[in-house]
Scaffold this motif. Structure first.
Motif, PDB file in Angstrom:
ATOM      1  N   PHE A  67     -15.449   9.027  -2.153  1.00 16.70           N
ATOM      2  CA  PHE A  67     -14.996   8.487  -0.861  1.00 16.70           C
ATOM      3  C   PHE A  67     -16.107   7.690  -0.189  1.00 16.70           C
ATOM      4  O   PHE A  67     -15.891   6.587   0.314  1.00 16.70           O
ATOM      5  N   ILE A  68     -17.322   8.254  -0.215  1.00 16.62           N
ATOM      6  CA  ILE A  68     -18.438   7.558   0.417  1.00 16.62           C
ATOM      7  C   ILE A  68     -18.730   6.256  -0.334  1.00 16.62           C
ATOM      8  O   ILE A  68     -18.880   5.191   0.274  1.00 16.62           O
ATOM      9  N   LEU A 106       0.858  -1.182   0.000  1.00 17.43           N
ATOM     10  CA  LEU A 106       0.000   0.000   0.000  1.00 17.43           C
ATOM     11  C   LEU A 106       0.895   1.233   0.000  1.00 17.43           C
ATOM     12  O   LEU A 106       1.801   1.323   0.822  1.00 17.43           O
ATOM     13  N   MET A 123     -16.525  -1.045   0.034  1.00 18.89           N
ATOM     14  CA  MET A 123     -15.651  -1.915   0.824  1.00 18.89           C
ATOM     15  C   MET A 123     -16.477  -2.783   1.756  1.00 18.89           C
ATOM     16  O   MET A 123     -16.192  -3.956   1.954  1.00 18.89           O
ATOM     17  N   ILE A 147     -16.151   3.632   0.554  1.00 19.95           N
ATOM     18  CA  ILE A 147     -16.307   3.073   1.893  1.00 19.95           C
ATOM     19  C   ILE A 147     -17.481   2.088   1.909  1.00 19.95           C
ATOM     20  O   ILE A 147     -17.382   0.983   2.435  1.00 19.95           O
ATOM     21  N   ARG A 181     -13.981  -6.217   1.560  1.00 19.28           N
ATOM     22  CA  ARG A 181     -12.698  -5.947   0.926  1.00 19.28           C
ATOM     23  C   ARG A 181     -11.720  -7.125   0.893  1.00 19.28           C
ATOM     24  O   ARG A 181     -11.098  -7.387  -0.119  1.00 19.28           O
ATOM     25  N   LEU A 219     -18.011  16.058  -4.473  1.00 23.72           N
ATOM     26  CA  LEU A 219     -16.610  15.713  -4.223  1.00 23.72           C
ATOM     27  C   LEU A 219     -16.480  14.619  -3.175  1.00 23.72           C
ATOM     28  O   LEU A 219     -15.520  13.874  -3.147  1.00 23.72           O
ATOM     29  N   MET A 220     -17.467  14.542  -2.293  1.00 27.58           N
ATOM     30  CA  MET A 220     -17.465  13.510  -1.253  1.00 27.58           C
ATOM     31  C   MET A 220     -17.777  12.136  -1.823  1.00 27.58           C
ATOM     32  O   MET A 220     -17.383  11.130  -1.267  1.00 27.58           O
ATOM     33  N   TRP A 236      -5.514  10.773  -2.627  1.00 26.54           N
ATOM     34  CA  TRP A 236      -6.454   9.996  -1.789  1.00 26.54           C
ATOM     35  C   TRP A 236      -7.582   9.447  -2.649  1.00 26.54           C
ATOM     36  O   TRP A 236      -8.061   8.338  -2.431  1.00 26.54           O
ATOM     37  N   LEU A 250       0.614   4.930   0.640  1.00 25.26           N
ATOM     38  CA  LEU A 250      -0.097   6.139   1.049  1.00 25.26           C
ATOM     39  C   LEU A 250       0.760   7.375   0.794  1.00 25.26           C
ATOM     40  O   LEU A 250       0.348   8.489   1.076  1.00 25.26           O
ATOM     41  N   ILE A 276      -6.417   6.307  -4.187  1.00 22.08           N
ATOM     42  CA  ILE A 276      -6.471   5.183  -3.235  1.00 22.08           C
ATOM     43  C   ILE A 276      -7.882   4.593  -3.232  1.00 22.08           C
ATOM     44  O   ILE A 276      -8.071   3.374  -3.276  1.00 22.08           O
ATOM     45  N   ALA A 277      -8.877   5.491  -3.215  1.00 15.96           N
ATOM     46  CA  ALA A 277     -10.268   5.034  -3.209  1.00 15.96           C
ATOM     47  C   ALA A 277     -10.605   4.324  -4.515  1.00 15.96           C
ATOM     48  O   ALA A 277     -11.252   3.274  -4.511  1.00 15.96           O
TER      49      ALA A 277
END
Lengths: 314, 351
Positions: free
Chosen positions: A285-286, A40, A292, A289, A297, A281-282, A234, A42, A237-238
């Motif tokens: 990410f939402i 990973l 996952m 999550i 995951r 923009l959120m 980020w 980051l 990553i998502a």
């Protein structure tokens, strides 16, 4: 209502999606290679920023955009090697190292930029990449001007996606990458050097992150600002998780996010937005999550992700 | 020839020696950048030190800067002790700041306001941290990625607030309305910014240390982190411990935000935290996850941050040196930690 749709969905809109997707596609493919090998990274957010800076600086000082690209890619490879040194060779915890690499590279980017360019009221800019229409293809209605009248880096990204899939699924090296990410012990028994393969994958990933950063300062904004990356690392990553660690799906996820982002920009510009643009923009990410949780995951993630490999520990 | 050998135990003096080694290595490495900027290394570090510790006012400024980092450092230390990988202190801090700003804007007596701000901020931070913990316990979702991604969600939520309903309709600036005067934290030393939150941070560290080392919950947190199998075998409900740890960790990070609103900014803006959540990770690692060690580690980072600005004015070295120092310190500490796992042994001569 149809007038609104016409205003939003034009050739320019399609072209904007492609442009927003390009750095994300590079970054997502880079992160994917690293994670498929079990590492990973980051550090991506900071690596992109540092590469955006070195690319811009090299281009600005030398006058050659391609020299800037080379500088950004080399920077990305060096930072990839640094992350691999800590996580693969020394076996240190990947997430904490990644945060360390991000803090270090963004700090270095800010520091060197201020050192080289000083504090100016208007940030210095360069004449960035110009669009290059591809003969014949660019004459296709709608699709032509949107997809085939783009920056050279956009074409590179379009080629990079099938190339990444080919390398990962159809070459011996790709097989090694998947093996060391899934079962390093077995890979080691089969004579694959876990350490070398992981190093190579993380460094290749760094090179792709370099292209992502370079696109931002040399094609999209043509200047370096401290917020030029602003969370795109980020997002990558998502997107890797959302794209289930597959080049095609990850690139598709990048395109989907670019669509949402372009839509949000249009709505802001046309003053239609009753919904705050931040809500859009959120979304990636939402979604990630939630995804996952839904796909649990661990079933699809490379099994050895986050796990250092030490040969002597059997 | 040298050989790496697995270490079975680490001497106690390592707890002090390793962070000092890491900080020393960091300062040596970063001196290269100072030289590159054409300034004297000793002069630059000297200015940094004087600006952050030179007189009593400078010390109070450093402490004010250290307070949020102490809280986020404690948040990360507690979480990492249980191997709950909370990378989300940044988002939890922002949530705490927003919640306390909401409460602080309601007119009420000062003592009550401060108390309710702290409760609201801690609750908001805990609620955010609950998400990755629940996802991990219920769905086996990796907490590193989920807690990291939540930072962006919370950041955009904050932006939506200050550019939307909270936007200053008078000036048009994206900032929240200020909290009530009565809700701003009392200043403890006349003429400085040393506010109540700083003392709260300094008291929180030994309290958390006591909780980790001397209480049942602390014992459960430690066992869960060191060996979940052993914890289960010993009758510890590991899932419940992870949730409790997340709540505690998130609450601490939320308090970092409360202090910034109540004692420093008195409102919320987009850059209320210059990455204090990530600094918390640096601090927790430097402290080797010991809550008492978090205080000096946070003061070190805070001193670098306040000192860098003065150094920049005096020598022309960009103040961003403090960001480089922060990242380098974390990486150096991780390498130094190898000494706890391995020892270097000289094994005979090569020939």
């Amino acid at each position: 209502m149809s007038a609104v749709f016409e205003q939003i969905f034009q050739v320019g809109f399609l072209a904007a999606i492609i442009r927003i997707a390009t750095p994300l596609a590079f970054a997502t493919l880079g992160e994917m290679f690293s994670e498929r090998a079990g590492v990973l990274n980051l550090g991506i957010e900071g690596i992109m920023l540092l590469c955006a800076m070195t690319g811009f600086t090299a281009a600005s000082l030398s006058g050659s955009l391609w020299l800037g690209i080379v500088a950004a890619v080399l920077t990305g490879m060096a930072m990839g090697a640094l992350h691999a040194l800590f996580t693969v060779a020394l076996g240190l915890s990947q997430h904490v190292c990644g945060i360390g690499v991000t803090l270090f590279s963004s700090g270095l980017a800010y520091f060197l930029y201020r050192l080289i360019f000083g504090q100016q009221s208007v940030p210095p800019s360069i004449k960035g990449f110009q669009t290059v229409p591809i003969p014949i293809l660019s004459d296709i209605p709608v699709l032509g001007p949107a997809v085939f009248n783009q920056f050279a880096l956009v074409y590179m990204a379009i080629i990079a996606i099938p190339l990444a899939a080919f390398v990962l699924y159809r070459t011996p090296w790709g097989l090694s990458v998947r093996m060391v990410g899934e079962n390093p012990r077995a890979a080691d028994s089969a004579g694959v050097s876990v350490m070398a393969t992981r190093f190579q994958a993380v460094i290749l990933g760094g090179a792709l992150m370099g292209l992502a950063g370079a696109f931002l300062t040399m094609a999209q904004f043509n200047a370096f600002t401290f917020g030029v990356v602003s969370g795109r690392g980020w997002v990558a990553i998502a997107l890797v998780v959302f794209g289930r660690w597959d080049p095609w799906r990850s690139a598709g996820a990048a395109l989907l996010f670019a669509f949402v982002d372009a839509l949000q920009l249009r709505m802001q510009a046309s003053g239609l937005g009753h919904i705050p643009y931040e809500a859009f923009l959120m979304l990636p990410f939402i979604f990630t999550i939630v995804a996952m949780a839904v796909m649990s995951r661990n079933a699809v993630a490379p099994s050895a992700l986050l796990k250092p490999f030490r040969r002597e520990e059997r | 020839m040298f050989r790496l050998e697995v270490r079975t135990s680490t001497p106690a003096w390592f707890n002090l020696a390793l962070p000092l080694l890491a900080v020393g290595a960091t300062l040596v490495l970063c001196s290269g950048l100072i030289a590159l900027a054409g300034a004297g290394v000793l002069e630059a570090y000297g200015v940094m030190f004087t600006a952050s510790f030179g007189d009593s006012y400078a010390i109070t400024e450093t402490l004010v800067r250290a307070a949020p980092i102490i809280f986020t450092g404690l948040a990360v230390a507690v979480a990492f002790r249980a191997k709950f990988w909370n990378i989300g202190a940044e988002g939890q801090l922002l949530a705490g700041a927003v919640a306390s700003c909401f409460v602080g804007a309601i007119p009420m007596p000062g003592v009550l306001a401060i108390l309710l701000m702290a409760i609201a901020g801690a609750a908001a931070g805990a609620a955010v941290a609950l998400v990755p913990a629940t996802l991990r316990v219920k769905f086996k979702v990796d907490d590193v990625v989920s807690s990291l991604l939540l930072n962006s969600v919370i950041y955009y939520a904050l932006m939506a607030l200050i550019e939307g309903p909270w936007k200053d309709s008078f000036s048009g600036y994206p900032i929240s309305p200020p909290i009530e005067d009565s809700a701003s934290f009392p200043v403890l030393l006349e003429g400085t910014r040393l506010h109540l939150g700083v003392i709260a941070a300094l008291i929180a560290a030994p309290l958390i240390w006591f909780l980790i080392v001397r209480t049942t919950l602390g014992f459960r947190i430690r066992v869960t982190g060191e060996s979940p199998e052993a914890a289960r075998y010993g009758g510890i409900h590991v899932e419940r411990v992870l949730i409790s740890t997340a709540l505690l960790s998130g609450a601490l990070a939320g308090l970092a935000g409360v202090g910034e609103v109540g004692g420093v900014h008195f409102q919320v803006m987009s850059d209320i935290s210059p990455g204090y959540g990530y600094s918390g990770i640096v601090v927790a690692m430097l402290a080797r996850l010991n809550p008492l060690g978090v205080v000096p580690a946070a003061i070190f980072l805070a001193a670098v941050m306040t000192g860098a600005e003065a150094m920049s004015r005096a020598t022309g070295v960009p103040a961003f040196l403090s960001d480089v120092i922060q990242g380098t310190a974390l990486l150096a500490m991780l390498v130094a930690l190898l000494f706890t796992a391995y020892r270097i042994r000289r094994v005979g001569a090569a020939a």
